[in-house]
Design a protein around this motif. Structure first.
Motif, PDB file in Angstrom:
ATOM      1  N   GLU A 172       0.796  -1.273  -0.051  1.00 46.78           N
ATOM      2  CA  GLU A 172      -0.118   0.129   0.014  1.00 46.78           C
ATOM      3  C   GLU A 172       1.016   1.177  -0.013  1.00 46.78           C
ATOM      4  O   GLU A 172       0.602   2.241  -0.505  1.00 46.78           O
ATOM      5  CB  GLU A 172      -0.989   0.239   1.285  1.00 46.78           C
ATOM      6  CG  GLU A 172      -1.910   1.049   1.129  1.00 46.78           C
ATOM      7  CD  GLU A 172      -3.248   0.935   0.178  1.00 46.78           C
ATOM      8  OE1 GLU A 172      -3.807   1.760   0.125  1.00 46.78           O
ATOM      9  OE2 GLU A 172      -3.302  -0.271  -0.117  1.00 46.78           O
ATOM     10  N   ARG A 173       1.982   1.196   0.725  1.00 49.53           N
ATOM     11  CA  ARG A 173       2.949   2.289   0.960  1.00 49.53           C
ATOM     12  C   ARG A 173       4.239   2.031   1.171  1.00 49.53           C
ATOM     13  O   ARG A 173       4.398   0.707   1.652  1.00 49.53           O
ATOM     14  CB  ARG A 173       2.345   3.542   1.924  1.00 49.53           C
ATOM     15  CG  ARG A 173       1.864   2.983   3.322  1.00 49.53           C
ATOM     16  CD  ARG A 173       1.305   3.933   4.251  1.00 49.53           C
ATOM     17  NE  ARG A 173       1.325   3.505   5.554  1.00 49.53           N
ATOM     18  CZ  ARG A 173       2.201   3.709   6.428  1.00 49.53           C
ATOM     19  NH1 ARG A 173       3.376   4.654   6.143  1.00 49.53           N
ATOM     20  NH2 ARG A 173       2.405   3.462   7.649  1.00 49.53           N
ATOM     21  N   ALA A 174       5.036   2.799   1.403  1.00 46.82           N
ATOM     22  CA  ALA A 174       6.495   2.620   1.788  1.00 46.82           C
ATOM     23  C   ALA A 174       6.970   3.982   2.936  1.00 46.82           C
ATOM     24  O   ALA A 174       6.470   4.980   2.430  1.00 46.82           O
ATOM     25  CB  ALA A 174       7.319   2.549   0.648  1.00 46.82           C
ATOM     26  N   GLU A 175       7.756   3.486   3.869  1.00 44.81           N
ATOM     27  CA  GLU A 175       8.489   4.493   4.666  1.00 44.81           C
ATOM     28  C   GLU A 175       9.991   4.477   4.192  1.00 44.81           C
ATOM     29  O   GLU A 175      10.400   3.341   4.136  1.00 44.81           O
ATOM     30  CB  GLU A 175       8.405   4.309   5.972  1.00 44.81           C
ATOM     31  CG  GLU A 175       6.822   4.459   6.187  1.00 44.81           C
ATOM     32  CD  GLU A 175       6.432   3.989   7.878  1.00 44.81           C
ATOM     33  OE1 GLU A 175       7.334   3.549   8.477  1.00 44.81           O
ATOM     34  OE2 GLU A 175       5.185   4.176   8.256  1.00 44.81           O
ATOM     35  N   GLN A 176      10.690   5.501   4.024  1.00 46.33           N
ATOM     36  CA  GLN A 176      12.071   5.404   3.670  1.00 46.33           C
ATOM     37  C   GLN A 176      12.806   6.397   4.505  1.00 46.33           C
ATOM     38  O   GLN A 176      12.301   7.462   4.857  1.00 46.33           O
ATOM     39  CB  GLN A 176      12.108   5.829   2.240  1.00 46.33           C
ATOM     40  CG  GLN A 176      13.470   6.056   1.726  1.00 46.33           C
ATOM     41  CD  GLN A 176      13.478   5.928   0.229  1.00 46.33           C
ATOM     42  OE1 GLN A 176      13.576   4.990  -0.456  1.00 46.33           O
ATOM     43  NE2 GLN A 176      13.682   7.200  -0.471  1.00 46.33           N
ATOM     44  N   GLU A 177      14.163   6.181   4.632  1.00 41.16           N
ATOM     45  CA  GLU A 177      14.941   7.288   5.349  1.00 41.16           C
ATOM     46  C   GLU A 177      16.135   7.230   4.552  1.00 41.16           C
ATOM     47  O   GLU A 177      16.880   6.237   4.152  1.00 41.16           O
ATOM     48  CB  GLU A 177      15.451   6.563   6.824  1.00 41.16           C
ATOM     49  CG  GLU A 177      16.273   7.536   7.653  1.00 41.16           C
ATOM     50  CD  GLU A 177      16.583   6.928   8.929  1.00 41.16           C
ATOM     51  OE1 GLU A 177      17.351   7.822   9.647  1.00 41.16           O
ATOM     52  OE2 GLU A 177      16.143   5.891   9.375  1.00 41.16           O
ATOM     53  N   LEU A 178      16.775   8.487   4.299  1.00 41.81           N
ATOM     54  CA  LEU A 178      17.925   8.633   3.552  1.00 41.81           C
ATOM     55  C   LEU A 178      19.067   8.865   4.380  1.00 41.81           C
ATOM     56  O   LEU A 178      18.682   9.763   5.367  1.00 41.81           O
ATOM     57  CB  LEU A 178      17.538   9.709   2.535  1.00 41.81           C
ATOM     58  CG  LEU A 178      16.804   9.580   1.331  1.00 41.81           C
ATOM     59  CD1 LEU A 178      16.751  10.966   0.621  1.00 41.81           C
ATOM     60  CD2 LEU A 178      17.304   8.555   0.417  1.00 41.81           C
ATOM     61  N   ALA A 179      20.059   8.618   4.047  1.00 41.42           N
ATOM     62  CA  ALA A 179      21.279   8.922   5.021  1.00 41.42           C
ATOM     63  C   ALA A 179      22.714   8.950   4.012  1.00 41.42           C
ATOM     64  O   ALA A 179      22.669   8.733   3.108  1.00 41.42           O
ATOM     65  CB  ALA A 179      21.455   7.939   6.334  1.00 41.42           C
ATOM     66  N   ALA A 180      23.759   9.234   4.521  1.00 39.25           N
ATOM     67  CA  ALA A 180      24.876   9.506   4.051  1.00 39.25           C
ATOM     68  C   ALA A 180      25.854   8.357   4.547  1.00 39.25           C
ATOM     69  O   ALA A 180      26.001   8.170   5.581  1.00 39.25           O
ATOM     70  CB  ALA A 180      25.507  10.596   4.091  1.00 39.25           C
ATOM     71  N   THR A 181      26.698   7.593   3.761  1.00 41.17           N
ATOM     72  CA  THR A 181      27.467   6.780   4.281  1.00 41.17           C
ATOM     73  C   THR A 181      28.880   6.554   3.276  1.00 41.17           C
ATOM     74  O   THR A 181      28.816   7.446   2.161  1.00 41.17           O
ATOM     75  CB  THR A 181      26.891   5.261   4.082  1.00 41.17           C
ATOM     76  OG1 THR A 181      27.741   4.129   4.878  1.00 41.17           O
ATOM     77  CG2 THR A 181      26.496   4.763   2.751  1.00 41.17           C
ATOM     78  N   LYS A 182      29.817   5.704   3.353  1.00 35.22           N
ATOM     79  CA  LYS A 182      30.947   5.415   2.412  1.00 35.22           C
ATOM     80  C   LYS A 182      30.622   4.260   1.663  1.00 35.22           C
ATOM     81  O   LYS A 182      30.197   3.123   2.394  1.00 35.22           O
ATOM     82  CB  LYS A 182      32.193   5.564   3.225  1.00 35.22           C
ATOM     83  CG  LYS A 182      32.555   6.883   3.786  1.00 35.22           C
ATOM     84  CD  LYS A 182      33.666   6.776   4.527  1.00 35.22           C
ATOM     85  CE  LYS A 182      34.004   8.288   5.383  1.00 35.22           C
ATOM     86  NZ  LYS A 182      35.371   8.203   5.820  1.00 35.22           N
ATOM     87  N   ALA A 183      31.161   3.897   0.559  1.00 33.99           N
ATOM     88  CA  ALA A 183      31.060   2.835  -0.050  1.00 33.99           C
ATOM     89  C   ALA A 183      31.818   1.917   0.552  1.00 33.99           C
ATOM     90  O   ALA A 183      33.184   2.226   0.314  1.00 33.99           O
ATOM     91  CB  ALA A 183      31.153   2.993  -1.520  1.00 33.99           C
ATOM     92  N   ASN A 184      31.565   0.553   0.649  1.00 33.56           N
ATOM     93  CA  ASN A 184      32.520  -0.550   1.014  1.00 33.56           C
ATOM     94  C   ASN A 184      32.770  -1.168  -0.179  1.00 33.56           C
ATOM     95  O   ASN A 184      32.657  -0.697  -1.414  1.00 33.56           O
ATOM     96  CB  ASN A 184      31.851  -1.407   1.899  1.00 33.56           C
ATOM     97  CG  ASN A 184      30.653  -1.997   1.471  1.00 33.56           C
ATOM     98  OD1 ASN A 184      30.434  -2.262   0.426  1.00 33.56           O
ATOM     99  ND2 ASN A 184      29.796  -2.757   2.378  1.00 33.56           N
ATOM    100  N   ALA A 185      33.864  -2.136  -0.138  1.00 33.85           N
ATOM    101  CA  ALA A 185      34.412  -2.673  -1.182  1.00 33.85           C
ATOM    102  C   ALA A 185      33.241  -3.276  -2.298  1.00 33.85           C
ATOM    103  O   ALA A 185      33.590  -3.169  -3.587  1.00 33.85           O
ATOM    104  CB  ALA A 185      35.371  -3.691  -1.133  1.00 33.85           C
ATOM    105  N   LEU A 186      32.427  -4.089  -1.823  1.00 31.39           N
ATOM    106  CA  LEU A 186      31.269  -4.789  -2.392  1.00 31.39           C
ATOM    107  C   LEU A 186      30.481  -3.621  -3.371  1.00 31.39           C
ATOM    108  O   LEU A 186      30.292  -3.856  -4.280  1.00 31.39           O
ATOM    109  CB  LEU A 186      30.429  -5.483  -1.595  1.00 31.39           C
ATOM    110  CG  LEU A 186      29.177  -6.316  -2.364  1.00 31.39           C
ATOM    111  CD1 LEU A 186      29.696  -7.337  -3.553  1.00 31.39           C
ATOM    112  CD2 LEU A 186      28.179  -6.947  -1.493  1.00 31.39           C
ATOM    113  N   VAL A 187      29.839  -2.695  -2.472  1.00 27.50           N
ATOM    114  CA  VAL A 187      29.147  -1.781  -3.063  1.00 27.50           C
ATOM    115  C   VAL A 187      30.069  -1.033  -4.310  1.00 27.50           C
ATOM    116  O   VAL A 187      29.410  -0.561  -5.373  1.00 27.50           O
ATOM    117  CB  VAL A 187      28.858  -0.381  -2.049  1.00 27.50           C
ATOM    118  CG1 VAL A 187      28.081   0.717  -2.637  1.00 27.50           C
ATOM    119  CG2 VAL A 187      27.806  -1.140  -1.137  1.00 27.50           C
ATOM    120  N   ALA A 188      31.286  -0.792  -3.988  1.00 32.20           N
ATOM    121  CA  ALA A 188      32.291   0.036  -4.968  1.00 32.20           C
ATOM    122  C   ALA A 188      32.423  -0.709  -6.252  1.00 32.20           C
ATOM    123  O   ALA A 188      32.512  -0.241  -7.254  1.00 32.20           O
ATOM    124  CB  ALA A 188      33.579   0.250  -4.241  1.00 32.20           C
TER     125      ALA A 188
END
Length: 252
Positions: A172-188
């Protein structure tokens, strides 16, 4: 507590906003402390003299701003969020993936971590299906997504084929939170950036019509291919006028 004034207060705020504001004031004042359970919906309906729909919407708004969290089978709990943290509400649409190609790198059943369990309101260690997806366009990665759903025996895996009766609850809907982080090796690796580079991360909980969490996603956005904009407006009870010109006179 005398709540009669909430029902008759002369204000442009809707009834649910008045209930939400009063509950928030009681939380910030320490009447409801971190870890405390809020009264049940039925008790709040009696206390404020409003309908269950009004109470449910007021509490949902508090949950969306992380003042409370709802635990299935337990109730609504006051969180330990920092009271001085600013929260900005953004409205929009989800599932904006139709313009992107998605590649799946992982699809396994695993025990829910503490974070995933809290988001899905289940016990840690409960089996969840974990999918790792990368959204790309024209060969360029835009988003890396970890997607978690509760694994149910006998139900087809997410993305599997089955008749409509086996698709599960409607989101029906979604709740979202945005934040800042650093890219780890997998994300990079998946986003094609260097490790340690700052990125935006979005934690999103998808909810059914009865406010049950049915999916949890963690999205990491490529820092050069996303930009978030916000349309800011005055609060309903805080009209702002900009002076049309200077009213002061300079002395001769």
């Amino acid at each position: 507590m005398d709540t009669e004034g909430i029902r008759v207060r002369g204000t442009s705020s809707s009834l649910y906003e008045q209930v939400r504001s009063d509950l928030l004031e009681r939380i910030l004042s320490g009447e409801f402390k971190p870890g405390d359970l809020l009264p049940t919906e039925e008790a709040l309906c009696r206390e404020y003299g409003v309908s269950r729909i009004t109470v449910r919407r007021a509490v949902a708004d508090l949950a969306a701003n992380f003042f409370v969290t709802r635990k299935r089978g337990v109730g609504t709990i006051v969180t330990r969020r920092l009271s001085d943290r600013r929260v900005f509400r953004l409205s929009g649409f989800f599932e904006e993936t139709t313009r992107f190609d998605q590649t799946e790198f992982l699809n396994v059943v695993e025990p829910a971590s503490t974070e995933v369990a809290e988001a899905l309101q289940i016990e840690p260690g409960t089996p969840v299906r974990h999918r790792l997806l990368v959204s790309a366009r024209n060969g360029e990665a835009f988003t890396m997504i970890d997607r978690y759903t509760i694994e149910r025996n006998g139900a087809p895996g997410e993305g599997g084929r089955g008749d409509a009766s086996r698709l599960g609850p409607r989101i029906e809907r979604a709740e979202q939170e945005l934040a800042a982080t650093k890219a780890n090796a997998l994300v990079a690796k998946h986003l094609g950036i260097r490790p340690g580079r700052p990125i935006l991360i979005a934690s999103r909980v998808y909810l059914s019509s009865d406010d049950r969490p049915v999916r949890y996603t963690i999205s990491r956005y490529h820092p050069d291919r996303y930009r978030f904009t916000v349309d800011l407006r005055p609060a309903r009870d805080n009209i702002i006028f900009e002076p049309s010109g200077s009213t002061s006179r300079r002395k001769a």
